[in-house]
Design a protein around this motif. Sequence first.
Motif, PDB file in Angstrom:
ATOM      1  N   ALA A  80     -35.396  24.980 110.453  1.00 37.86           N
ATOM      2  CA  ALA A  80     -35.680  23.672 111.041  1.00 37.86           C
ATOM      3  C   ALA A  80     -36.298  23.792 112.426  1.00 37.86           C
ATOM      4  CB  ALA A  80     -34.398  22.839 111.111  1.00 37.86           C
ATOM      5  N   ALA A  81     -35.924  24.841 113.170  1.00 36.81           N
ATOM      6  CA  ALA A  81     -36.409  25.008 114.541  1.00 36.81           C
ATOM      7  C   ALA A  81     -37.724  25.778 114.625  1.00 36.81           C
ATOM      8  CB  ALA A  81     -35.351  25.728 115.381  1.00 36.81           C
ATOM      9  N   THR A  82     -38.186  26.325 113.511  1.00 32.38           N
ATOM     10  CA  THR A  82     -39.405  27.147 113.533  1.00 32.38           C
ATOM     11  C   THR A  82     -40.616  26.394 114.090  1.00 32.38           C
ATOM     12  OG1 THR A  82     -38.646  28.565 111.730  1.00 32.38           O
ATOM     13  CG2 THR A  82     -41.019  28.462 112.100  1.00 32.38           C
ATOM     14  N   PRO A  83     -40.869  25.132 113.706  1.00 32.80           N
ATOM     15  CA  PRO A  83     -42.016  24.416 114.305  1.00 32.80           C
ATOM     16  C   PRO A  83     -41.915  24.289 115.818  1.00 32.80           C
ATOM     17  CG  PRO A  83     -41.277  23.302 112.323  1.00 32.80           C
ATOM     18  CD  PRO A  83     -40.243  24.342 112.634  1.00 32.80           C
ATOM     19  N   GLY A  84     -40.693  24.180 116.342  1.00 34.55           N
ATOM     20  CA  GLY A  84     -40.529  24.123 117.792  1.00 34.55           C
ATOM     21  C   GLY A  84     -40.952  25.413 118.462  1.00 34.55           C
ATOM     22  N   GLY A  85     -40.672  26.532 117.805  1.00 37.50           N
ATOM     23  CA  GLY A  85     -41.130  27.814 118.334  1.00 37.50           C
ATOM     24  C   GLY A  85     -42.642  27.906 118.339  1.00 37.50           C
ATOM     25  N   LEU A  86     -43.276  27.352 117.312  1.00 39.35           N
ATOM     26  CA  LEU A  86     -44.738  27.331 117.263  1.00 39.35           C
ATOM     27  C   LEU A  86     -45.299  26.477 118.396  1.00 39.35           C
ATOM     28  CD1 LEU A  86     -47.280  28.158 115.693  1.00 39.35           C
ATOM     29  CD2 LEU A  86     -46.985  26.085 114.324  1.00 39.35           C
ATOM     30  N   ALA A  87     -44.638  25.359 118.683  1.00 35.79           N
ATOM     31  CA  ALA A  87     -45.075  24.506 119.794  1.00 35.79           C
ATOM     32  C   ALA A  87     -44.988  25.247 121.120  1.00 35.79           C
ATOM     33  CB  ALA A  87     -44.230  23.232 119.832  1.00 35.79           C
TER      34      ALA A  87
END
Length: 236
Positions: A80-87
């Motif tokens: 769930a947090a992976t897109p935040g890491g991409l950001a």
Amino acid sequence: MNTETLALLAVAVTVAAFVQGSSGLGFALIVAPVVGILDPRLLPVFVLASMIPLNLYVAWRERASLDLRGAGWIAGARLAATPGGLALLWLIPDRSLGLFVGAATVLAAVVSLAAPAFTPGRAAYVGAGAVTGLTETATGVGGPPLALVYQHRPPAELRSTVAACFLIGEVASLGLLFATGAGNPSDLKWAAALLPAIAAGAWLSRLVHHRLDARRMRLFVLVFALVSGLVLMLGF
């Protein structure tokens, strides 16, 4: 990448694979600062890709000790947090990525060294998974939150569960990085070139993992990470 750089990376990868195969953590903490110093452009794809075969091996080797409940909560939060890491990766300029990796490494090492003993529950699993999703996707470093959760559990449980969680997250992070153009698939060739170094470190860990004092090994890894992160920060 010249021969000297490749040789230095091979040494770092071998040591890191041995340390993680023995203690359950340490690969990214050792390799990411070294990569940040030698060639920051390889972050985080090189670190993520290099860890996949190692974690697959460790998870299989100690599958009988896997904490399925904890791994499930961690993996869910991690994904769930992976897109935040991409950001984060998009927001941080290339020239500052090494500094960010160094700061994240130092902070994670200090927190892991100073944390008191506790029994993990659902909140701890979810929190560790979320933080790991952010930091590992952006920098390749995600071990300290998981080590913090499992540091007082049996060594085999720590090694197998952390490896399984890493494996799921690394595949997801690489897929997202490549799909969005934030990662360069050509960096995979360097991870492939260093597979013999990973295999050597993993093989050495097989000989000693059941004999080592895991607590002392974790202390060594975190102190090394602290020093490496400081060097990386001072170098930028």
